[in-house]
Design a protein around this motif. Sequence first.
Motif, PDB file in Angstrom:
ATOM      1  N   ARG A  43      41.868  39.485  39.993  1.00  0.00           N
ATOM      2  CA  ARG A  43      41.323  40.575  39.194  1.00  0.00           C
ATOM      3  C   ARG A  43      42.373  41.093  38.220  1.00  0.00           C
ATOM      4  NH1 ARG A  43      39.634  42.808  44.235  1.00  0.00           N
ATOM      5  NH2 ARG A  43      41.377  44.250  43.974  1.00  0.00           N
ATOM      6  N   VAL A  44      41.939  41.372  37.033  1.00  0.00           N
ATOM      7  CA  VAL A  44      42.852  41.875  36.012  1.00  0.00           C
ATOM      8  C   VAL A  44      42.771  43.386  35.897  1.00  0.00           C
ATOM      9  CG1 VAL A  44      43.471  41.768  33.568  1.00  0.00           C
ATOM     10  CG2 VAL A  44      42.664  39.712  34.742  1.00  0.00           C
ATOM     11  N   ASP A  45      41.577  43.935  36.087  1.00  0.00           N
ATOM     12  CA  ASP A  45      41.410  45.370  35.901  1.00  0.00           C
ATOM     13  C   ASP A  45      42.064  46.180  37.013  1.00  0.00           C
ATOM     14  OD1 ASP A  45      39.670  44.313  37.688  1.00  0.00           O
ATOM     15  OD2 ASP A  45      37.999  45.659  37.203  1.00  0.00           O
ATOM     16  N   PRO A  82      44.290  44.736  40.078  1.00  0.00           N
ATOM     17  CA  PRO A  82      44.794  43.635  40.918  1.00  0.00           C
ATOM     18  C   PRO A  82      45.258  44.099  42.296  1.00  0.00           C
ATOM     19  CG  PRO A  82      46.389  44.195  39.226  1.00  0.00           C
ATOM     20  CD  PRO A  82      45.160  44.990  38.917  1.00  0.00           C
ATOM     21  N   ASN A 133      41.457  32.658  45.595  1.00  0.00           N
ATOM     22  CA  ASN A 133      41.022  34.049  45.468  1.00  0.00           C
ATOM     23  C   ASN A 133      39.893  34.352  46.455  1.00  0.00           C
ATOM     24  OD1 ASN A 133      41.097  36.574  44.388  1.00  0.00           O
ATOM     25  ND2 ASN A 133      39.732  36.102  42.683  1.00  0.00           N
ATOM     26  N   GLY A 153      47.070  37.080  46.096  1.00  0.00           N
ATOM     27  CA  GLY A 153      48.188  37.757  45.451  1.00  0.00           C
ATOM     28  C   GLY A 153      49.379  37.914  46.375  1.00  0.00           C
ATOM     29  N   GLN A 156      48.938  33.877  35.405  1.00  0.00           N
ATOM     30  CA  GLN A 156      48.627  35.298  35.421  1.00  0.00           C
ATOM     31  C   GLN A 156      49.878  36.103  35.754  1.00  0.00           C
ATOM     32  OE1 GLN A 156      45.044  35.230  38.176  1.00  0.00           O
ATOM     33  NE2 GLN A 156      44.254  36.550  36.550  1.00  0.00           N
ATOM     34  N   THR A 183      49.381  39.445  36.669  1.00  0.00           N
ATOM     35  CA  THR A 183      48.791  40.668  37.224  1.00  0.00           C
ATOM     36  C   THR A 183      49.654  41.269  38.322  1.00  0.00           C
ATOM     37  OG1 THR A 183      47.489  39.288  38.718  1.00  0.00           O
ATOM     38  CG2 THR A 183      46.453  39.963  36.656  1.00  0.00           C
ATOM     39  N   HIS A 184      50.366  40.418  39.063  1.00  0.00           N
ATOM     40  CA  HIS A 184      51.189  40.899  40.178  1.00  0.00           C
ATOM     41  C   HIS A 184      52.677  40.915  39.805  1.00  0.00           C
ATOM     42  CE1 HIS A 184      47.485  40.117  42.376  1.00  0.00           C
ATOM     43  NE2 HIS A 184      47.986  40.790  43.401  1.00  0.00           N
TER      44      HIS A 184
END
Length: 816
Positions: free
Chosen positions: A300-302, A304, A392, A483, A512, A514-515
Amino acid sequence: MALQPEQKQLGYEQTLMHGRYTKELGQFAKSEAARLRVEREQKSKEDEFREYRDDTYCQKCKTKLVWIRDWTFSKIGEDWIFLFLLGMLMALLSFGLDYTIAKFQTAHIWVYRELAGHPFLQYLAWCFYPIIFVVFSAGFAHLVAPQAVGSGIPEMKTILRGVVLKEYLNFKTLIAKVVGLATSVGSGLPLGKEGPFVHIASIVSTLLSKFIVTFKGIYENESRNIEMLAAACAVGVSCNFAAPIGGVLFSIEVTSTYFAVRNYWRGFFGAVCGAFVFRLLAVWNQEEETITALFKTNFRVDFPFDPQELIAFSFIGVVCGFGGALFVYLHRKIVDFNRKHKQFTRFLQKNRFIYPTLVALFITSITFPLGLGQFMAAELTQKDQIDELFSNTTWVVREKVDIIPDPATYWENPNVFVTLVSFIVMQFWMVALAITLPVPAGVFMPVFIIGAAFGRLVGESMSAWFPDGISNGHLLNKIVPGGYAVVGAAALSGSVTHTISTSVIVFELTGQITHILPVMIAVLIANAISQLLQPSIYDSIIQIKRLPYLPDISSSGPRIHNTYVEDIMVRGVKFISWLSCYQDLRDLLDTSNLNSFPLVDAPESMILLGSVQRAELEYLLDKKLGRLARIQYTENKRKQAAADSGRLPSQTITPPSRFTIVSYHSNEGNEPNLIIPISENPNGSISSRKSSVADLDDMTPEEQAEWEAAVLKEQIDFSDSQIDPAPFQLVERTSLHKVHSLFSLLGLNHAYVTTLGRLVGVVALKEIRRAVEHTNFYKNQRPPVVRTPSTPSISPEPTNRNGSRPQFNLLVDEAT
């Protein structure tokens, strides 16, 4: 050199030694450089298209092509083209190796599954398939090039420091490394190819610069060669992960103590070329639809992760820090165990295939899928393991966080937690054991997978504790275990290798960021803990193999600044004087095995003038006392006797119409050519006359001894010697901290210690290493002075007349 009148008035004394020495050395250097430059240009022009030399049309084509090449290199630059070719070649090699390894590992699993219903045959296939590959890899590497054994990064770290390891970057080592790596990793044992591929990239870089005429300048210039090797290390890492940024940073961290910023663009350009071609080949092979990340994720990007989860990410960093230190300690203890048992070590050395066979049989028996292997997802290859650990999905609650294929069932026998714990514990010690095998293999990817499994375990545990997610006000988002796996992979691999760049590598691997915050926090915590407890795995291997590398200073306390050169230097220095005779030179060479000697003005004053290499001194002695000198003396004696008697010498040979030039080669350097007459046989063949060089040297032993005694009393003539007028010098009160920094930064092997120009001692790499190791055990106090012996413990560099550095043949199998 005559003195000027104003100089005489001021009381100057004529010092032919200093003035003549510096003047002749400068003139010699300029003339020698001009001569070599002209010869190099002529040779490069003659070597290209030699087979078409007599063809006018081809000669025009050759001229045009040479012009195009020169114009291209002048506009684009030699380094750019070299790095582009290096990146392309390494991408092709990496893709080919990955394809071959994948086929070998798939074949292993296919054979096992084809024998379903026959457990005993399945066991034999599962065990003996890897044994055959590992034994072949060990035998091939041992027979072709033993230097190919191991990771390669520790040795490259030593080479980039300035030490040349013998036969480590040649073509035979490349063949042994590639073939041995494909079979060892393809066997299915927990081994990686990242470290060996750094070695492979360095070999390819050396061969490109050495054997392609266009890039000869890179190979002949030692500084540029080291710069290209540093760039090759970055290319090697980036071609494994398709991660150019992380590859450059990782190569800098694991191979360099100090890094020149001017090399930054070289590493990035070569790494980008290699990574681009590597991923482009995947598209061409229809493995990917477009150029994408190697292990692409869909996190998820919105939203994470929740800020409260940072506690769990920090916990991963703490455990991975202790785990990385424990892994390095365990690996070193396994090697020490093998070495301490002398009889066991000798037995393994005589029977080199027994140790790889036993280790491979032991590991494969444990991972057999019908036995303990069913609790470790043994039927998955390394790539499949990473794909599923990064997936995921939430295996515990069996609910999808996003649109992803069904979770694999290999990790759910009997449940997720038992399988992950079994996998982590068993793989931890099996990897430490497997990398002691005498085969080309790396450690990064197996440790990376263990870290991902631990992160996945924490993520699945968090999902079980908070099945609906962690509440953050009105928001409630489910936990993403993938993640956690990314964080664990970066933390443990960074802990074992003592690098921060693993965080960048996982971003490029997954596509990504995101993390980014959890990954950086975990990696920093893991590095802080592991660096306090153990050295990195590469530094540990350097210590195990006893490579000539300077250890880092663990602390910058007072003990480092209160230890001086005078406490560790060697005082009884072997030297040669400008006033020495050839007898002194012979005695010096017979009683010392040093590679270079300091040159002083006189034994009384000990003013340091420079340093002379051993090869130069041997050349001087051979030139004065060698066979050619005796022949020349005999010929001159005959000519003098003939001149006194008014007739030609009795053995003078009338020169025929043809001559052959015979070159006499001594141990060092080139000698004048001898013209030996030849005659034609009746059948037209050419044969040399029976009179040879040996016939010209007819001195009796008594005459030779008398002649040598007279020559040995003569003063040494240094006019034809290559002398280094500015060897590196230190003063007695230079602190150990400053000396360590200078040696690390400049890549020195030794330095002379002077006081007001007088030579008082010498300090070498081993003295500094021993002092650093001593000071690392003392805190806030000056360590006891350890006086060194009267002769240096490490021979200064270099040895060859061409100015190259010494070569070390340090080969120690990691297992024995």
